[in-house]
Scaffold this active site. Structure first.
Site, mmCIF file in Angstrom:
data_model
loop_
_atom_site.group_PDB
_atom_site.id
_atom_site.type_symbol
_atom_site.label_atom_id
_atom_site.label_comp_id
_atom_site.label_asym_id
_atom_site.label_seq_id
_atom_site.Cartn_x
_atom_site.Cartn_y
_atom_site.Cartn_z
ATOM 1 N N GLU A 158 0.833 -1.235 0.035
ATOM 2 C CA GLU A 158 0.004 0.012 -0.025
ATOM 3 C C GLU A 158 0.925 0.928 -0.044
ATOM 4 O O GLU A 158 2.002 1.135 0.147
ATOM 5 C CB GLU A 158 -1.057 0.055 1.212
ATOM 6 C CG GLU A 158 -1.756 -1.167 1.360
ATOM 7 C CD GLU A 158 -2.681 -1.166 2.479
ATOM 8 O OE1 GLU A 158 -2.866 -0.140 3.407
ATOM 9 O OE2 GLU A 158 -3.455 -2.125 2.826
ATOM 10 N N GLY A 195 4.773 -0.601 2.499
ATOM 11 C CA GLY A 195 5.501 -1.383 1.389
ATOM 12 C C GLY A 195 6.361 -2.419 2.205
ATOM 13 O O GLY A 195 6.043 -3.509 2.493
ATOM 14 N N THR A 254 1.376 -6.328 -9.699
ATOM 15 C CA THR A 254 1.420 -7.048 -11.066
ATOM 16 C C THR A 254 0.106 -7.577 -11.345
ATOM 17 O O THR A 254 -0.437 -8.511 -10.519
ATOM 18 C CB THR A 254 2.715 -8.121 -10.692
ATOM 19 O OG1 THR A 254 3.922 -7.437 -10.654
ATOM 20 C CG2 THR A 254 2.974 -8.592 -12.045
ATOM 21 N N ILE A 279 30.709 -2.397 -21.383
ATOM 22 C CA ILE A 279 31.278 -3.187 -22.509
ATOM 23 C C ILE A 279 30.893 -2.909 -23.807
ATOM 24 O O ILE A 279 31.690 -2.672 -24.812
ATOM 25 C CB ILE A 279 31.341 -5.003 -22.349
ATOM 26 C CG1 ILE A 279 32.058 -5.172 -21.189
ATOM 27 C CG2 ILE A 279 31.711 -5.675 -23.653
ATOM 28 C CD1 ILE A 279 31.830 -6.630 -20.511
ATOM 29 N N GLY A 282 29.738 0.076 -24.601
ATOM 30 C CA GLY A 282 30.044 1.479 -24.691
ATOM 31 C C GLY A 282 28.854 2.200 -25.422
ATOM 32 O O GLY A 282 27.688 2.013 -24.684
ATOM 33 N N GLU A 321 9.420 -7.740 -3.468
ATOM 34 C CA GLU A 321 9.148 -8.704 -2.615
ATOM 35 C C GLU A 321 10.055 -8.423 -1.396
ATOM 36 O O GLU A 321 10.704 -9.516 -0.860
ATOM 37 C CB GLU A 321 9.172 -10.096 -3.302
ATOM 38 C CG GLU A 321 7.966 -10.265 -4.322
ATOM 39 C CD GLU A 321 7.686 -11.535 -4.853
ATOM 40 O OE1 GLU A 321 8.076 -12.392 -3.963
ATOM 41 O OE2 GLU A 321 7.415 -11.799 -5.919
ATOM 42 N N THR A 349 13.166 -5.414 -0.007
ATOM 43 C CA THR A 349 14.055 -4.675 -0.706
ATOM 44 C C THR A 349 15.332 -5.215 -0.140
ATOM 45 O O THR A 349 15.267 -6.286 0.729
ATOM 46 C CB THR A 349 14.153 -3.255 -0.078
ATOM 47 O OG1 THR A 349 14.117 -3.230 1.444
ATOM 48 C CG2 THR A 349 13.035 -2.499 -0.568
HETATM 49 N N1 COS Z 1 7.043 -17.208 8.155
HETATM 50 C C1 COS Z 1 6.091 -17.608 9.077
HETATM 51 N N2 COS Z 1 5.887 -16.372 9.836
HETATM 52 C C2 COS Z 1 6.495 -15.334 9.972
HETATM 53 C C3 COS Z 1 7.616 -15.064 9.210
HETATM 54 C C4 COS Z 1 7.753 -16.098 8.059
HETATM 55 N N3 COS Z 1 8.827 -15.887 7.237
HETATM 56 N N4 COS Z 1 8.251 -14.047 9.249
HETATM 57 C C5 COS Z 1 7.709 -13.546 10.307
HETATM 58 N N5 COS Z 1 6.473 -14.282 10.822
HETATM 59 C C6 COS Z 1 5.931 -14.335 11.963
HETATM 60 C C7 COS Z 1 6.666 -14.237 13.256
HETATM 61 O O1 COS Z 1 6.883 -15.350 13.898
HETATM 62 C C8 COS Z 1 5.800 -13.266 14.121
HETATM 63 O O2 COS Z 1 4.639 -14.317 14.711
HETATM 64 P P1 COS Z 1 4.765 -14.374 16.395
HETATM 65 O O3 COS Z 1 4.746 -13.314 16.993
HETATM 66 O O4 COS Z 1 3.543 -15.257 16.630
HETATM 67 O O5 COS Z 1 6.006 -15.144 16.701
HETATM 68 C C9 COS Z 1 4.932 -12.487 13.100
HETATM 69 O O6 COS Z 1 5.131 -13.011 12.107
HETATM 70 C C10 COS Z 1 5.528 -10.943 13.045
HETATM 71 O O7 COS Z 1 6.688 -11.082 12.831
HETATM 72 P P2 COS Z 1 8.056 -9.870 13.035
HETATM 73 O O8 COS Z 1 7.757 -9.420 14.163
HETATM 74 O O9 COS Z 1 9.361 -10.498 12.480
HETATM 75 O O10 COS Z 1 7.313 -8.749 11.914
HETATM 76 P P3 COS Z 1 7.930 -7.540 11.643
HETATM 77 O O11 COS Z 1 6.884 -6.538 11.439
HETATM 78 O O12 COS Z 1 9.098 -7.047 12.488
HETATM 79 O O13 COS Z 1 8.375 -7.841 10.067
HETATM 80 C C11 COS Z 1 9.816 -8.053 7.971
HETATM 81 C C12 COS Z 1 9.326 -8.406 9.901
HETATM 82 C C13 COS Z 1 10.499 -6.878 8.148
HETATM 83 C C14 COS Z 1 10.693 -9.231 7.776
HETATM 84 C C15 COS Z 1 8.269 -8.093 7.258
HETATM 85 O O14 COS Z 1 7.646 -6.939 7.647
HETATM 86 C C16 COS Z 1 8.976 -8.034 5.977
HETATM 87 O O15 COS Z 1 9.200 -8.960 5.123
HETATM 88 N N6 COS Z 1 8.714 -6.760 5.081
HETATM 89 C C17 COS Z 1 8.755 -6.859 3.648
HETATM 90 C C18 COS Z 1 7.414 -6.978 3.141
HETATM 91 C C19 COS Z 1 7.649 -7.094 1.557
HETATM 92 O O16 COS Z 1 8.437 -7.797 1.023
HETATM 93 N N7 COS Z 1 7.061 -6.154 0.963
HETATM 94 C C20 COS Z 1 6.971 -6.144 -0.571
HETATM 95 C C21 COS Z 1 5.964 -6.879 -1.034
HETATM 96 S S1 COS Z 1 5.829 -7.074 -2.869
HETATM 97 S S2 COS Z 1 4.793 -8.391 -3.122
#
Ligand code: COS
Length: 388
Positions: free
Chosen positions: A124, A128, A155, A334, A336, A361, A363
């Site tokens: 959103e 992101g 997409t 390469i 140029g 998906e 950064t």
């Molecule tokens: N698989 C399963 N569960 C997961 C997981 C995974 N890969 N990653 C996190 N979780 C779970 C955690 O275990 C936690 O659950 P519990 O509290 O029950 O243990 C919950 O989800 C929250 O996890 P966390 O506290 O790690 O979340 P954060 O808000 O800190 O976010 C990141 C973690 C930054 C890794 C996440 O927000 C992220 O990947 N962001 C990027 C999103 C993205 O890729 N956007 C682009 C989309 S384009 S399609």
């Protein structure tokens, strides 16, 4: 190929398809920003829009390594086609396969496998990287729900027949209280915006999804309420392998282009490739691509074997996407001045296309967070030192 005969033959099959059916329109769809709708039927016929789905739902039943190779080879000639295939398989169909009811699987998957696209609405304008910051809301209305919000950078947003979207279903803090829903394009209030004018992947269909008072019954809910965030994290673990595969494919496309150019063109009365300054750059590109490919295939095989692979897919995507941009950049160098001419050689298009792999998906910074958190967990220091 060290991964086995089955995969070499599969790669050759996809390569032949990509050269015959995809490569011829790659320049034109980039120039005109046209989504090649006519390309969907051949992709579906070859099974590339049904790869991760079992045969019982109309899928091709490929394993993750085959899927990775297919995304790689399609992206080698056309990144826009690579992302259309990757988004449909990894993000569109997989959530239904993994979290859907039998009824939902039977309703959506055969149609999707036959070539009608499904999109994935997570991002959103203010959510992101912060995937838990979803503002889209689903409010209980009798036995159903009313959804309001917007999703961006989606997409296949205008071409899809359905989309999986996340919405807050309760006021719980952060990522808790997010649920996912399957919305259909013909639902009242569910529309797509204007196709985005992008730097790269211009032949892919990227737009907003607008959700205005969309009314659905419980049958649109994907899995249980409150589980949306975790579902999407799981989906991204796997989706990141396919973004890495796109990057490896595009890096290979850049090397193909630079290698041919350097072997054919003369400077100082000799072929450019015989100058160490050029040859060493080609050698470095080849080495980095092989390393990236190895990481991506490793993550794919770990998924196929049912092992924990989230941090491995993050490492693979991080490395492969940065190799992709480096290789495209080197290829332009390469070539140029020829490399700067739009549409003349693939290198400049790949350079514009591959940048998405460092952003979409998750950064590169998000991948580093996933990897570093896993490292801290491995020594029991995660809770004290949660990286944000
Ligand atoms: N698989 C399963 N569960 C997961 C997981 C995974 N890969 N990653 C996190 N979780 C779970 C955690 O275990 C936690 O659950 P519990 O509290 O029950 O243990 C919950 O989800 C929250 O996890 P966390 O506290 O790690 O979340 P954060 O808000 O800190 O976010 C990141 C973690 C930054 C890794 C996440 O927000 C992220 O990947 N962001 C990027 C999103 C993205 O890729 N956007 C682009 C989309 S384009 S399609």
């Amino acid at each position: 190929m060290i991964w086995g005969e089955k995969y070499s033959e599969f790669r050759e099959k996809v390569r032949a398809f990509a050269l015959e059916k995809v490569a011829p329109s790659a320049v034109e769809i980039d120039e005109t920003q046209r989504f090649p709708k006519e390309g969907l039927a051949p992709l579906a016929e070859a099974g590339y829009l049904a790869m991760v789905i079992p045969k019982e739902y109309g899928g091709a039943g490929n394993d993750m390594l085959e899927y990775t190779i297919a995304v790689e080879e399609l992206s080698r000639v056309c990144g826009s086609t690579g992302i259309t295939v990757a988004a449909h398989n990894s993000l569109g169909m997989s959530p239904i396969l993994l979290f859907g009811t039998e009824e939902q699987k039977k309703k959506y998957l055969p149609r999707a496998c036959a070539g009608e696209l499904i999109a994935f609405g997570l991002s959103e304008p203010e959510a992101g990287s912060d995937a838990g910051g979803t503002k889209t809301r689903a409010v209980r209305n009798g036995s159903g729900w009313i959804l309001n919000g917007a999703k961006c950078w989606i997409t296949s947003a205008t071409e899809c027949f359905a989309a999986i979207v996340t919405a807050k279903t309760s006021d719980e803090e952060g990522s808790y209280g997010i649920s996912s829903f399957i919305l259909e394009k013909d639902m009242e209030g569910f529309t797509s915006g204007k196709k985005e004018n992008k730097l790269g992947l211009r032949g892919s269909d990227t737009a907003f999804l607008h959700i205005a008072d969309v009314r659905v019954s419980d049958s649109a809910l994907l899995g249980e309420t409150g589980n949306g965030f975790k579902q999407f994290m799981k989906i991204l673990d796997s989706g990141r392998i396919s973004i890495g595969a796109m990057a490896v494919g595009m890096a290979q496309g850049a090397l193909d282009c630079a290698l041919k150019f350097a072997a054919e063109h003369e400077e100082y009365g000799r072929k450019m490739a015989s100058a160490q300054g050029i040859a060493f750059q080609l050698a470095d590109m080849e080495t980095e691509i092989e390393a990236a490919r190895g990481l991506i295939y490793r993550a794919a095989v770990m998924k196929d074997r049912g092992m924990k692979y989230g941090p491995e897919s993050a490492k693979a995507k991080l490395f492969a996407s940065e190799v992709g941009t480096r290789c495209a950049f080197k290829a332009i160098g390469i070539l140029g001045a020829e490399g700067l001419q739009v549409g003349k050689y693939p290198a400049e298009r790949i350079w514009r296309d591959v940048k998405l792999c460092e952003i979409g998906e998750g950064t590169s910074e998000i991948q580093r967070i996933v990897i570093a958190r896993d490292l801290l967990k491995s020594i029991g220091a995660f809770d004290a030192l949660k990286i944000e």
